[in-house]
Design a protein around this motif. Structure first.
Motif, PDB file in Angstrom:
ATOM      1  N   PHE A   1     -46.895   5.626 -56.476  1.00 63.80           N
ATOM      2  CA  PHE A   1     -46.248   6.927 -56.276  1.00 63.80           C
ATOM      3  C   PHE A   1     -45.227   6.824 -55.134  1.00 63.80           C
ATOM      4  O   PHE A   1     -44.077   7.262 -55.275  1.00 63.80           O
ATOM      5  N   ILE A   2     -45.666   6.269 -54.018  1.00 69.94           N
ATOM      6  CA  ILE A   2     -44.809   6.147 -52.832  1.00 69.94           C
ATOM      7  C   ILE A   2     -43.614   5.244 -53.118  1.00 69.94           C
ATOM      8  O   ILE A   2     -42.475   5.534 -52.740  1.00 69.94           O
ATOM      9  N   GLU A   3     -43.884   4.144 -53.810  1.00 66.38           N
ATOM     10  CA  GLU A   3     -42.810   3.195 -54.137  1.00 66.38           C
ATOM     11  C   GLU A   3     -41.724   3.854 -54.984  1.00 66.38           C
ATOM     12  O   GLU A   3     -40.525   3.693 -54.723  1.00 66.38           O
ATOM     13  N   LYS A   4     -42.143   4.610 -56.001  1.00 67.86           N
ATOM     14  CA  LYS A   4     -41.167   5.262 -56.880  1.00 67.86           C
ATOM     15  C   LYS A   4     -40.429   6.382 -56.149  1.00 67.86           C
ATOM     16  O   LYS A   4     -39.243   6.623 -56.401  1.00 67.86           O
ATOM     17  N   PHE A   5     -41.118   7.068 -55.239  1.00 73.48           N
ATOM     18  CA  PHE A   5     -40.460   8.103 -54.448  1.00 73.48           C
ATOM     19  C   PHE A   5     -39.407   7.494 -53.533  1.00 73.48           C
ATOM     20  O   PHE A   5     -38.269   7.994 -53.449  1.00 73.48           O
ATOM     21  N   ARG A   6     -39.723   6.406 -52.890  1.00 69.49           N
ATOM     22  CA  ARG A   6     -38.795   5.770 -51.959  1.00 69.49           C
ATOM     23  C   ARG A   6     -37.615   5.117 -52.684  1.00 69.49           C
ATOM     24  O   ARG A   6     -36.586   4.823 -52.065  1.00 69.49           O
ATOM     25  N   SER A   7     -37.781   4.902 -53.992  1.00 68.86           N
ATOM     26  CA  SER A   7     -36.673   4.330 -54.764  1.00 68.86           C
ATOM     27  C   SER A   7     -35.756   5.413 -55.341  1.00 68.86           C
ATOM     28  O   SER A   7     -34.823   5.102 -56.087  1.00 68.86           O
ATOM     29  N   GLY A   8     -36.037   6.689 -55.013  1.00 70.71           N
ATOM     30  CA  GLY A   8     -35.114   7.749 -55.372  1.00 70.71           C
ATOM     31  C   GLY A   8     -35.629   8.818 -56.314  1.00 70.71           C
ATOM     32  O   GLY A   8     -34.884   9.747 -56.657  1.00 70.71           O
ATOM     33  N   ASN A   9     -36.878   8.745 -56.739  1.00 72.44           N
ATOM     34  CA  ASN A   9     -37.435   9.755 -57.647  1.00 72.44           C
ATOM     35  C   ASN A   9     -37.947  10.952 -56.853  1.00 72.44           C
ATOM     36  O   ASN A   9     -38.689  10.792 -55.887  1.00 72.44           O
ATOM     37  N   GLU A  10     -37.534  12.158 -57.289  1.00 71.74           N
ATOM     38  CA  GLU A  10     -37.948  13.380 -56.596  1.00 71.74           C
ATOM     39  C   GLU A  10     -39.309  13.876 -57.065  1.00 71.74           C
ATOM     40  O   GLU A  10     -40.023  14.546 -56.323  1.00 71.74           O
ATOM     41  N   ILE A  11     -39.667  13.577 -58.319  1.00 72.56           N
ATOM     42  CA  ILE A  11     -40.962  13.955 -58.869  1.00 72.56           C
ATOM     43  C   ILE A  11     -41.554  12.738 -59.571  1.00 72.56           C
ATOM     44  O   ILE A  11     -40.874  12.091 -60.367  1.00 72.56           O
ATOM     45  N   VAL A  12     -42.803  12.449 -59.270  1.00 71.92           N
ATOM     46  CA  VAL A  12     -43.497  11.332 -59.911  1.00 71.92           C
ATOM     47  C   VAL A  12     -44.773  11.874 -60.540  1.00 71.92           C
ATOM     48  O   VAL A  12     -45.612  12.461 -59.843  1.00 71.92           O
ATOM     49  N   TYR A  13     -44.916  11.694 -61.841  1.00 68.32           N
ATOM     50  CA  TYR A  13     -46.067  12.212 -62.583  1.00 68.32           C
ATOM     51  C   TYR A  13     -47.146  11.134 -62.729  1.00 68.32           C
ATOM     52  O   TYR A  13     -46.850   9.995 -63.094  1.00 68.32           O
TER      53      TYR A  13
END
Length: 325
Positions: free
Chosen positions: A127-139
């Motif tokens: 979750f954190i990795e995808k958020f830090r790569s630019g995703n605002e919402i991670v499901y």
């Protein structure tokens, strides 16, 4: 002269973990231990900042859930926080209260999850990795439903298909295990409806999204707070909150009823013409029950929408926070 530019290093984000709780005293300490260990690891590896928090939201529990949250807060005021609602307002309102509290305290993102350890805490890293790569919402999406009973698996699949068919947007096999950035939380705060169905609202926010697949585990302790009755109510809530197609079904049912009545009229005329004896009772009873059933069903569907309009028109607060730790 050549100037050497030092690349900017993005600081680790402040993450709030929001866990709605209702009568979770049996397994709350176990959940707190597992999640705090994950937070300590993520902090030590610089994936999240030291300002990250675990926020429990007590949704008017009748057991010792709030006392446990207070004990956890006293044990580590820096890590554990708590929000106590003055009355039981339901899972969705409790979750929203936690998310809005996290937003008010300036988090960079909030991860919502259940308090029973069914949501895999090891998926948080991704979750954190995808958020830090630019995703605002991670499901958080379930990779399989092997542990569910046949009935629960079938009804869940049917619900998602009906929901999609009615034109509403949702993420199949996604509950409320998700990460939302500060910007996404700001957008969510602009939605003011009383009839909350966050699984349908969040996909309408837009923004760049991603998915994390995980295997849902068994409850750490206690019993499920979503028996069949609540699941049915939740499904009706979701469908009627995002689609007006059931109202179209009412019109269709009325037309079908008229066609059947017209067919019965032709049958009666034909029977008279051919001299057949008409007993009358059977056809009359079938017609009465059919038409009566369609009328009651139609009134029920319309009533659902009228009820929602009534609740929205009063503009009552969705929740009231009694205490914040």
């Amino acid at each position: 002269m050549n100037v050497v530019q030092t690349p900017s290093i993005t600081p680790p984000p402040s993450i709030y973990f929001v866990l709605p709780c209702y009568n979770e005293a049996e397994g709350l300490t176990q959940t707190a231990d597992a999640l705090s260990a994950k937070v300590v690891y993520l902090t030590s590896t610089k994936q999240i900042s030291s300002g990250s928090r675990i926020l429990f939201v007590d949704d008017g529990s009748k057991d010792t859930t709030w006392q446990i949250i207070q004990t956890l807060h006293e044990r580590n005021r820096h890590l554990f926080g708590g929000v106590k609602l003055s009355h039981n307002r339901g899972h969705q309102n409790a979750l929203l209260a936690g998310l809005m509290t996290a937003r008010e305290h300036g988090c960079d993102a909030a991860i919502s999850m259940d308090a029973d350890l069914q949501d895999d805490v090891n998926a948080i890293d991704e979750f954190i990795e995808k958020f830090r790569s630019g995703n605002e919402i991670v499901y958080g999406v379930r990779s399989a439903r092997k542990k569910d009973t046949w009935f629960k698996r079938t009804t869940a699949e049917t619900f998602y298909k009906i929901f999609e068919w009615m034109g509403a947007e949702t993420i199949p096999d996604h509950a409320d295990y998700r990460l939302m950035s500060r910007e996404a939380l700001d957008a969510l705060s602009e939605y003011h409806e009383v009839n909350l169905f966050l699984r349908g609202i969040v996909p309408t926010l837009g923004y760049q999204t991603s998915k994390v697949y995980y295997e849902r585990g068994k409850r750490a302790a206690g019993e499920s707070k979503y028996p069949l009755k609540k699941m049915i109510f939740f499904a009706i809530q979701g469908i009627t909150s995002f689609s007006t197609k059931p109202l179209s079904f009412v019109t269709g049912a009325g037309l079908l009823s008229i066609l059947i009545a017209f067919g019965m009229f032709i049958y009666v005329l034909a029977s008279l013409g051919f001299g057949h004896t008409i007993t009358g009772w059977g056809s009359m009873m079938i017609s009465i029950w059919l038409i009566g059933g369609l009328i009651m069903l139609s009134l029920g569907v319309v009533g659902e929408y009228v009820g929602k309009i009534y609740m929205e028109s009063k503009h009552r607060p969705r929740y009231r926070i009694e205490t914040t730790l």
